[in-house]
Design a protein around this motif. Structure first.
Motif, PDB file in Angstrom:
ATOM      1  N   GLU A  11       0.828  -1.216   0.000  1.00  0.00           N
ATOM      2  CA  GLU A  11       0.000   0.000   0.000  1.00  0.00           C
ATOM      3  C   GLU A  11       0.855   1.256   0.000  1.00  0.00           C
ATOM      4  OE1 GLU A  11      -3.047   0.607   2.918  1.00  0.00           O
ATOM      5  OE2 GLU A  11      -3.925  -1.353   2.501  1.00  0.00           O
ATOM      6  N   LEU A  12       1.913   1.250   0.805  1.00  0.00           N
ATOM      7  CA  LEU A  12       2.796   2.407   0.872  1.00  0.00           C
ATOM      8  C   LEU A  12       3.501   2.627  -0.458  1.00  0.00           C
ATOM      9  CD1 LEU A  12       4.066   4.710   2.443  1.00  0.00           C
ATOM     10  CD2 LEU A  12       5.742   3.078   3.341  1.00  0.00           C
ATOM     11  N   VAL A  13       3.931   1.552  -1.095  1.00  0.00           N
ATOM     12  CA  VAL A  13       4.600   1.666  -2.394  1.00  0.00           C
ATOM     13  C   VAL A  13       3.666   2.315  -3.409  1.00  0.00           C
ATOM     14  CG1 VAL A  13       5.561   0.363  -4.334  1.00  0.00           C
ATOM     15  CG2 VAL A  13       6.186  -0.248  -1.990  1.00  0.00           C
ATOM     16  N   GLU A  14       2.416   1.903  -3.424  1.00  0.00           N
ATOM     17  CA  GLU A  14       1.451   2.481  -4.361  1.00  0.00           C
ATOM     18  C   GLU A  14       1.228   3.958  -4.079  1.00  0.00           C
ATOM     19  OE1 GLU A  14       0.447   1.093  -7.167  1.00  0.00           O
ATOM     20  OE2 GLU A  14       1.751  -0.546  -6.539  1.00  0.00           O
ATOM     21  N   LYS A  15       1.139   4.328  -2.808  1.00  0.00           N
ATOM     22  CA  LYS A  15       0.967   5.740  -2.446  1.00  0.00           C
ATOM     23  C   LYS A  15       2.174   6.561  -2.888  1.00  0.00           C
ATOM     24  CE  LYS A  15      -1.978   5.066   1.608  1.00  0.00           C
ATOM     25  NZ  LYS A  15      -2.064   5.183   3.071  1.00  0.00           N
ATOM     26  N   ILE A  16       3.368   6.003  -2.689  1.00  0.00           N
ATOM     27  CA  ILE A  16       4.585   6.712  -3.087  1.00  0.00           C
ATOM     28  C   ILE A  16       4.632   6.892  -4.595  1.00  0.00           C
ATOM     29  CG2 ILE A  16       7.107   6.511  -3.224  1.00  0.00           C
ATOM     30  CD1 ILE A  16       6.977   5.145  -0.449  1.00  0.00           C
ATOM     31  N   LYS A  17       4.301   5.849  -5.343  1.00  0.00           N
ATOM     32  CA  LYS A  17       4.302   5.954  -6.806  1.00  0.00           C
ATOM     33  C   LYS A  17       3.347   7.041  -7.278  1.00  0.00           C
ATOM     34  CE  LYS A  17       5.501   1.160  -7.904  1.00  0.00           C
ATOM     35  NZ  LYS A  17       4.987  -0.094  -8.485  1.00  0.00           N
TER      36      LYS A  17
END
Length: 97
Positions: A11-17
């Protein structure tokens, strides 16, 4: 520049992207975020040392807290508390500190 590998929740990776504007900009986005974090940490250390060495009159504390609050910074990263500027009483429906 050095390349490192970091494991993060999906989830964090998607938010960062999304925040970075795409996968190709993630490294730059994360580097900037970490630099900002380091600056805040350094500021926290400076404020803590200043508070320990310099007594601040209550009127000045209230004025600084009001200015931090107006700028939207009073609750960020606990800066008001660490600077010794947080009010002891709740304001505008929020608990201080």
């Amino acid at each position: 520049m050095k390349r490192i590998t970091v494991s993060l929740p999906d989830e964090l990776v998607e938010k960062i992207k999304r925040a970075a504007g795409g996968e190709r900009r993630v490294s730059s986005y994360v580097a900037t975020a970490l630099e900002d974090y380091q600056e805040r940490e350094n500021l926290d250390d400076i404020l803590a040392a200043w508070r320990a060495e310099t007594p601040v009159p209550e009127e000045v504390r209230r004025q600084a807290e009001a200015e931090l609050d107006q700028a939207g910074l009073a609750d960020q990263a606990g800066l008001a508390d660490q600077a010794g500027l947080a009010d002891q009483a709740p304001r505008s429906g929020r608990m201080a500190g």
